[in-house]
Write an enzyme that holds these catalytic residues in place. Structure first.
Site, PDB file in Angstrom:
ATOM      1  N   HIS A 100     102.955  94.426   0.046  1.00 24.41           N
ATOM      2  CA  HIS A 100     103.089  93.058  -0.422  1.00 24.41           C
ATOM      3  C   HIS A 100     101.740  92.622  -0.986  1.00 24.41           C
ATOM      4  O   HIS A 100     100.766  93.371  -0.934  1.00 24.41           O
ATOM      5  CB  HIS A 100     103.519  92.100   0.705  1.00 24.41           C
ATOM      6  CG  HIS A 100     102.467  91.893   1.745  1.00 24.41           C
ATOM      7  ND1 HIS A 100     102.179  92.813   2.741  1.00 24.41           N
ATOM      8  CD2 HIS A 100     101.605  90.845   1.951  1.00 24.41           C
ATOM      9  CE1 HIS A 100     101.211  92.371   3.515  1.00 24.41           C
ATOM     10  NE2 HIS A 100     100.838  91.156   3.038  1.00 24.41           N
ATOM     11  N   HIS A 144      98.741  81.846   9.197  1.00 24.90           N
ATOM     12  CA  HIS A 144      98.583  82.516   7.897  1.00 24.90           C
ATOM     13  C   HIS A 144      97.692  81.676   6.976  1.00 24.90           C
ATOM     14  O   HIS A 144      97.974  80.486   6.735  1.00 24.90           O
ATOM     15  CB  HIS A 144      99.963  82.725   7.267  1.00 24.90           C
ATOM     16  CG  HIS A 144     100.018  83.770   6.213  1.00 24.90           C
ATOM     17  ND1 HIS A 144     101.020  83.819   5.266  1.00 24.90           N
ATOM     18  CD2 HIS A 144      99.203  84.831   5.944  1.00 24.90           C
ATOM     19  CE1 HIS A 144     100.829  84.848   4.474  1.00 24.90           C
ATOM     20  NE2 HIS A 144      99.720  85.483   4.858  1.00 24.90           N
ATOM     21  N   HIS A 192      98.916  89.635  -0.547  1.00 22.38           N
ATOM     22  CA  HIS A 192      98.436  88.442   0.143  1.00 22.38           C
ATOM     23  C   HIS A 192      97.603  87.647  -0.864  1.00 22.38           C
ATOM     24  O   HIS A 192      96.642  88.144  -1.446  1.00 22.38           O
ATOM     25  CB  HIS A 192      97.559  88.830   1.342  1.00 22.38           C
ATOM     26  CG  HIS A 192      96.953  87.652   2.025  1.00 22.38           C
ATOM     27  ND1 HIS A 192      97.622  86.888   2.965  1.00 22.38           N
ATOM     28  CD2 HIS A 192      95.711  87.082   1.901  1.00 22.38           C
ATOM     29  CE1 HIS A 192      96.840  85.926   3.390  1.00 22.38           C
ATOM     30  NE2 HIS A 192      95.670  86.014   2.757  1.00 22.38           N
TER      31      HIS A 192
END
Length: 265
Positions: free
Chosen positions: A237, A158, A239
């Site tokens: 969501h 990530h 990022h």
């Protein structure tokens, strides 16, 4: 002895009223010409044989002259007092005007100083606000950490952090800066990239809609879009990435970045 045939009482001395009148006539002549004797002489010579009458006339003239001189002195003193009163009044008015002008000057100077102080305080407050960083979302938490591994990411880990956010949640710029990218970002979906004053960049991905465009100036807390699940996303969501450059691969730890700018997570 014979004293002549002149009838008794025909040549009585002038009365005091006549003498005072003559005296006034003499003083009037004095006031008019400055010479008593030349105009008063006929009155004093009415009866040359009566020395007492002449003496009384002269005494009356002196008394009247003294009275007139006293009147003149009283009038001069009254005029002097009036002049002094007028001068004092004028001075008082001038002093009052000067005090009023000074009070006005001081009030204007005070108002100016207060205005300038308020302007300085406002500028300082704005400077602090612009130098302040905020969280990209209100009342949220990190649901996926930086460098978390998994097959969802092409790099194998990530490159940012994910904030939990229902679709349509307001997304904010974390600091003052300029929008350098706003639109579709492939796997990032609808995204925004902002260059900040310290030369760093932040990225906001997977948004459902955008509120800014390239070249636009933004400030801390300003809305730049709404959260969503566009691009390579498993659900709604946000990022968020922090970078040293505008391009992919220059990412740095977002939590450490935000904390270094005073943001608590």
């Amino acid at each position: 002895m014979a004293f002549g045939s002149r009838a008794a009482g025909k040549h009585r001395g002038s009365s005091r009223l006549s003498r005072k009148t003559a005296g006034y006539a003499g003083i009037a002549a004095l006031a008019t010409t400055g010479v008593v004797g030349s105009l008063a002489a006929p009155a004093f010579a009415a009866d040359s044989s009566d020395n007492h009458s002449a003496s009384d006339n002269a005494l009356g003239a002196v008394v009247v002259a003294e009275d007139l001189a006293g009147d003149i002195q009283d009038q001069a003193a009254s005029q002097q007092r009036a002049a002094e009163h007028a001068a004092a009044k004028a001075q008082a008015e001038a002093d009052a005007k000067q005090r009023a002008a000074e009070a006005k000057r001081l009030a204007e100077a005070k108002a100016k100083a207060e205005r300038e102080a308020a302007e300085r305080a406002a500028r300082e407050e704005e400077r602090k606000r612009l130098n302040t960083f905020v969280s990209p979302l209100d009342s949220s938490y990190v649901s996926t950490q930086y460098k978390a591994g998994g097959g969802m990411w092409s790099s194998g880990s990530h490159t940012g952090i994910d904030f939990q956010a229902p679709s349509g949640t307001s997304v904010h710029s974390v600091g003052v800066g300029v929008v350098v990218e706003a639109g579709w970002g492939g796997a990032y979906g609808n995204n925004v990239v902002i260059k900040h004053n310290d030369g760093t960049y932040t990225q906001y991905g997977h948004m459902s809609s955008l509120s800014v465009s390239v070249g636009q100036q933004v400030t801390p807390g300003q809305q730049i879009g709404l959260s969503g699940s566009t691009g390579n996303s498993s659900g709604p969501h946000l990022h968020f990435e922090a970078r040293t450059g505008a391009d992919y691969g220059s990412d740095i730890d977002p939590i450490a970045y935000l904390r270094s700018h005073g943001v608590s997570l």
